[in-house]
Motif scaffolding. Sequence first.
Motif, short mmCIF file in Angstrom:
data_model
loop_
_atom_site.label_atom_id
_atom_site.label_comp_id
_atom_site.label_asym_id
_atom_site.label_seq_id
_atom_site.Cartn_x
_atom_site.Cartn_y
_atom_site.Cartn_z
N LEU A 1 0.81 -1.21 0.00
CA LEU A 1 0.00 0.00 0.00
C LEU A 1 0.85 1.26 0.00
CD1 LEU A 1 -2.71 -1.00 2.65
CD2 LEU A 1 -3.02 -0.85 0.16
N LYS A 2 1.98 1.22 0.70
CA LYS A 2 2.79 2.43 0.87
C LYS A 2 3.83 2.62 -0.23
CE LYS A 2 2.24 3.09 5.84
NZ LYS A 2 2.93 3.34 7.13
N ALA A 3 3.90 1.69 -1.17
CA ALA A 3 4.87 1.83 -2.26
C ALA A 3 4.46 3.00 -3.16
CB ALA A 3 4.93 0.55 -3.07
N ASP A 4 5.46 3.60 -3.81
CA ASP A 4 5.19 4.66 -4.78
C ASP A 4 4.74 4.09 -6.11
OD1 ASP A 4 6.11 6.96 -3.17
OD2 ASP A 4 8.05 5.98 -3.31
N LEU A 5 5.18 2.87 -6.41
CA LEU A 5 4.86 2.24 -7.68
C LEU A 5 4.75 0.75 -7.47
CD1 LEU A 5 4.63 2.39 -10.83
CD2 LEU A 5 7.12 2.14 -10.89
N ARG A 6 3.70 0.15 -8.03
CA ARG A 6 3.46 -1.28 -7.90
C ARG A 6 3.51 -1.94 -9.27
NH1 ARG A 6 0.94 1.31 -3.58
NH2 ARG A 6 0.27 2.73 -5.20
N VAL A 7 4.32 -2.98 -9.38
CA VAL A 7 4.45 -3.74 -10.62
C VAL A 7 3.99 -5.16 -10.35
CG1 VAL A 7 6.01 -4.53 -12.43
CG2 VAL A 7 6.40 -2.30 -11.33
N ASN A 8 2.93 -5.57 -11.01
CA ASN A 8 2.40 -6.92 -10.84
C ASN A 8 3.08 -7.83 -11.86
OD1 ASN A 8 0.80 -8.99 -9.88
ND2 ASN A 8 -1.08 -8.29 -10.87
N LEU A 9 3.66 -8.93 -11.39
CA LEU A 9 4.47 -9.81 -12.24
C LEU A 9 3.97 -11.26 -12.13
CD1 LEU A 9 6.94 -9.48 -14.10
CD2 LEU A 9 8.39 -9.97 -12.15
N PRO A 10 2.77 -11.52 -12.60
CA PRO A 10 2.19 -12.87 -12.49
C PRO A 10 2.69 -13.80 -13.57
CG PRO A 10 0.69 -11.43 -13.66
CD PRO A 10 1.87 -10.57 -13.26
N SER B 1 -7.71 -24.11 -11.09
CA SER B 1 -8.90 -24.95 -10.93
C SER B 1 -10.14 -24.16 -10.56
CB SER B 1 -8.64 -26.03 -9.87
OG SER B 1 -8.26 -25.43 -8.64
N LEU B 2 -10.00 -23.03 -9.87
CA LEU B 2 -11.15 -22.21 -9.48
C LEU B 2 -11.38 -21.07 -10.45
CD1 LEU B 2 -13.37 -21.28 -7.49
CD2 LEU B 2 -11.57 -19.99 -6.28
N ALA B 3 -10.34 -20.29 -10.72
CA ALA B 3 -10.49 -19.09 -11.54
C ALA B 3 -10.57 -19.39 -13.03
CB ALA B 3 -9.32 -18.14 -11.28
N GLY B 4 -10.14 -20.59 -13.43
CA GLY B 4 -10.07 -20.93 -14.84
C GLY B 4 -8.66 -20.68 -15.35
N ILE B 5 -8.23 -19.42 -15.28
CA ILE B 5 -6.87 -19.04 -15.63
C ILE B 5 -6.39 -18.04 -14.57
CG2 ILE B 5 -5.33 -18.08 -17.38
CD1 ILE B 5 -7.45 -18.65 -19.47
N SER B 6 -5.19 -18.23 -14.09
CA SER B 6 -4.60 -17.29 -13.13
C SER B 6 -3.65 -16.36 -13.86
CB SER B 6 -3.84 -18.06 -12.04
OG SER B 6 -3.24 -17.16 -11.12
N LEU C 1 1.57 -23.32 -17.59
CA LEU C 1 0.97 -24.52 -17.01
C LEU C 1 -0.44 -24.68 -17.58
CD1 LEU C 1 1.20 -26.82 -14.91
CD2 LEU C 1 0.31 -25.21 -13.20
N ARG C 2 -0.63 -25.68 -18.43
CA ARG C 2 -1.90 -25.84 -19.14
C ARG C 2 -2.94 -26.61 -18.35
NH1 ARG C 2 -2.03 -23.03 -24.03
NH2 ARG C 2 -4.09 -23.93 -23.87
N ARG C 3 -2.51 -27.45 -17.41
CA ARG C 3 -3.42 -28.31 -16.66
C ARG C 3 -2.96 -28.40 -15.21
NH1 ARG C 3 -2.08 -30.28 -21.43
NH2 ARG C 3 -0.21 -31.28 -20.55
N ASN C 4 -3.91 -28.79 -14.35
CA ASN C 4 -3.59 -29.10 -12.95
C ASN C 4 -3.01 -27.92 -12.18
OD1 ASN C 4 -4.41 -31.87 -13.25
ND2 ASN C 4 -2.47 -32.25 -14.31
N GLY C 5 -3.46 -26.72 -12.54
CA GLY C 5 -3.05 -25.55 -11.79
C GLY C 5 -3.99 -25.29 -10.62
N PRO C 6 -3.57 -24.46 -9.68
CA PRO C 6 -2.43 -23.55 -9.80
C PRO C 6 -1.08 -24.12 -9.38
CG PRO C 6 -3.60 -23.11 -7.76
CD PRO C 6 -4.39 -24.18 -8.47
#
Length: 307
Positions: free
Chosen positions: A173-182, A188-193, A238-243
């Motif tokens: 929260l306190k960072a000046d800049l946030r970089v998401n690196l997924p 299995s729940l979301a479909g794709i992460s 990862l095509r199957r059996n995630g996450p």
Amino acid sequence: MNDSYNNMCGSFISRRQFLTTAAAGSAAMLLPWKLGADETAKTTLVLIRGGSPEESLNAALNALGGLSQFAPAGKKVVIKPNIGWDRMPSQGANTDPELVAATVRAFKRTDAKVAVFDNTCNTAHRCYRRSGIEEAAKEAGADVSFMHEKRYDAIDLPGGAILNKWLIYRDYLKADLRVNLPILKHHSLAGISMGLKNLMGVMGGSRASIHKDFNQKLIDVTTHILPELTILDARRVLRRNGPQGGNPEDVEKMNCLIAGFDPVAVDAEGARLFGSDPLSLGYLAEAERRGLGTIERPAGFREIKLG
């Protein structure tokens, strides 16, 4: 965020600003992908095919206009990879450590202060070590730390469909800049992460409770903690059996990277690369419905092939 950063972002995004509150009582965060009509020629979303992790990252950052637009010198930058699982890079469950290191180096060259962390699913020490991310990020110059249960703050979630408050990691929260690196992978729940799902790694509390009414709850929270930049690792997918995965035979080597300012557009492009309709992912449809971004490819989309 400080005034110089807000002023810089304000000039970058032009007339139409999209604001989201990063935390209760904090300044509004400006997302630089909401461009004015006269700026539609600017690259805001890029798909890189081929190249090494460093080459693909540099190509993406250059296409997007470079890091100078964020004025990162001296700023606190959080790079948030997926380090959730006690898995090796070949198993495709965590972000590629070479890409993490390349991203750290890119920001360190701007004299930014870089931190790397994640709220892991398996034991943190094992995840950090076996993923290769701890060693790679430290060697690149990042401050790599385990997340401490006492460093979470409850933030308000105005406009939430179900949730109205949640615990978020204070250092994020306190960072000046946030970089998401997924990393791009089956879930299995979301479909794709991808990017939005990866933000669960800065959430505290009972994350398992988000699984019920997942699409609404995920967007309730992520609406208020969106990053300024998303870089999606699609090198080993990862095509199957995630996450969590585990079997290297479930991993497809795509050697791609997607980066952009609009977190919904990045995830949508990731879904297309995975071979899925973005609208089939309930959380993405919900994010677009709430105005967090666009599923349709923006006018600023660009594809680059290396080597």
